[in-house]
Motif scaffolding. Structure first.
Motif, PDB file in Angstrom:
ATOM      1  N   ASP A   1      -2.253  -5.669 -10.479  1.00 57.26           N
ATOM      2  CA  ASP A   1      -2.363  -3.952  -9.465  1.00 57.26           C
ATOM      3  C   ASP A   1      -3.481  -4.974  -7.886  1.00 57.26           C
ATOM      4  O   ASP A   1      -4.668  -5.249  -8.810  1.00 57.26           O
TER       5      ASP A   1
ATOM      6  N   LYS B   1      -3.971  -4.195  -6.132  1.00 59.09           N
ATOM      7  CA  LYS B   1      -5.444  -2.890  -5.747  1.00 59.09           C
ATOM      8  C   LYS B   1      -5.185  -3.212  -3.685  1.00 59.09           C
ATOM      9  O   LYS B   1      -6.468  -2.954  -3.451  1.00 59.09           O
TER      10      LYS B   1
ATOM     11  N   THR C   1      -4.225   3.917  -6.356  1.00 56.34           N
ATOM     12  CA  THR C   1      -2.713   3.600  -6.757  1.00 56.34           C
ATOM     13  C   THR C   1      -2.450   4.003  -7.302  1.00 56.34           C
ATOM     14  O   THR C   1      -3.283   4.770  -8.068  1.00 56.34           O
TER      15      THR C   1
ATOM     16  N   THR D   1       2.784   1.214  -3.616  1.00 56.41           N
ATOM     17  CA  THR D   1       1.646   1.221  -4.846  1.00 56.41           C
ATOM     18  C   THR D   1       1.181   2.703  -5.069  1.00 56.41           C
ATOM     19  O   THR D   1       0.736   3.046  -6.051  1.00 56.41           O
TER      20      THR D   1
ATOM     21  N   VAL E   1      -5.986  -5.254 -12.706  1.00 58.32           N
ATOM     22  CA  VAL E   1      -6.487  -5.048 -11.916  1.00 58.32           C
ATOM     23  C   VAL E   1      -7.035  -6.176 -10.866  1.00 58.32           C
ATOM     24  O   VAL E   1      -8.163  -6.704 -11.400  1.00 58.32           O
TER      25      VAL E   1
ATOM     26  N   SER F   1       1.149  -1.139   0.182  1.00 53.97           N
ATOM     27  CA  SER F   1      -0.201  -0.495   0.185  1.00 53.97           C
ATOM     28  C   SER F   1       0.986   1.331   0.276  1.00 53.97           C
ATOM     29  O   SER F   1       0.664   2.325  -0.817  1.00 53.97           O
TER      30      SER F   1
END
Length: 275
Positions: A151, A153, A158, A129, A173, A126
């Motif tokens: 990703d 996420k 992000t 990214t 994603v 976290s």
């Protein structure tokens, strides 16, 4: 080839592939491979369409990546990245304040440790990214290797897609986390949510981990996958995306158009062959 025979061939081809045309695509990615060999081997055995994300510094990284590849699974690098919260970290976790050379060295090492990898996703991350400069270093280091980036996420703000756009790296994603809570009924609920998301958007990407509870749920759910859902490799989803780092929702219309184009190419080929 006569027109009648050609039409019959195209119709047969279309009917054979009809289920795949209409099926929504569900991609399953199982993270944290490299530590729990028994559970990981079970997951690989469930389907060659499950994507395996291997931690590069894990003790079984090369073994499990090789086994998955031999079984036909996509292998990706589960690249450790710094989270905002304080947690135990993997060796060679990426931080935003690392310089370009430090990031490159870690990524090159990860690629060497995870054979057959065709993509990357973030482990935690976290903090990393959400930092554009840090993620630009990551994408620049990945750019010579023709890999995609998934990703995970782990944070809403992000910067993965923006950073990837500078280096033309394909991005997908995550839609659903399966096992934030290691409870079979809740994991089953999240799997069903992934199925609903796939039906709505044409595809969905769900991420889980090789927990015993997840293994049990996957074994049951994959044995009874709905007829309108096709388990799909992440690389196959990448192939459906436009040549852009900005993916859109893949709809059934997109998939049908892909097959219509293929059928037209077959038709034109045989037309030209008749002349």
């Amino acid at each position: 080839m006569s027109n009648r025979l050609l039409i019959t061939f195209i119709a047969t081809f279309f009917l054979i592939n009809m289920q795949n045309v209409w099926a929504a695509k569900l991609a399953l990615v199982i993270d944290d491979f490299g530590y729990r060999q028994h559970n990981e081997e079970q997951i690989i055995s469930f389907s060659s369409n499950i994507t395996v994300a291997v931690l590069p510094q894990s003790p079984n990284a090369k073994y499990i990546a090789t086994l998955a590849h031999q079984h036909g699974n996509d292998v990706i690098i589960h690249l450790p990245m710094a989270p905002i919260s304080k947690q135990p970290l993997e060796k060679d976790t990426l931080f935003p304040d690392m310089n370009e050379k430090e990031v490159e060295q870690i990524i090159v090492s990860a690629i060497e440790r995870v054979p057959y990898a065709i993509g990357v996703n973030n482990h935690m991350g976290s903090l990393m990214t959400s930092n554009l400069n840090g993620m630009q270093h990551v994408m620049k280091a990945l750019s010579p290797y023709s890999m995609f980036f998934l990703d995970s996420k782990t944070i809403g703000k992000t910067q993965v897609k923006k950073a990837a756009s500078y280096y033309n790296i394909p991005i997908v994603v995550r839609d659903v986390f399966l096992d934030d809570e290691q409870n079979e009924s809740k994991i089953a609920h999240q799997f069903d949510l992934a199925v609903l998301t796939a039906r709505k958007n044409g595809y969905a990407i769900a991420i889980g981990h090789p927990h015993p509870q997840t293994v049990k749920v996957l074994k049951r759910k994959l044995a009874n996958l709905p007829a309108d859902i096709e388990l799909t490799k992440v690389s196959d989803l990448i192939a459906l995306l436009p040549l852009s780092t900005t993916p859109h929702n893949i709809t059934l219309k997109d998939i049908i158009e892909k097959y219509k184009k293929l059928i037209n190419e077959i038709y034109q080929f045989y037309r030209s062959d008749e002349k």
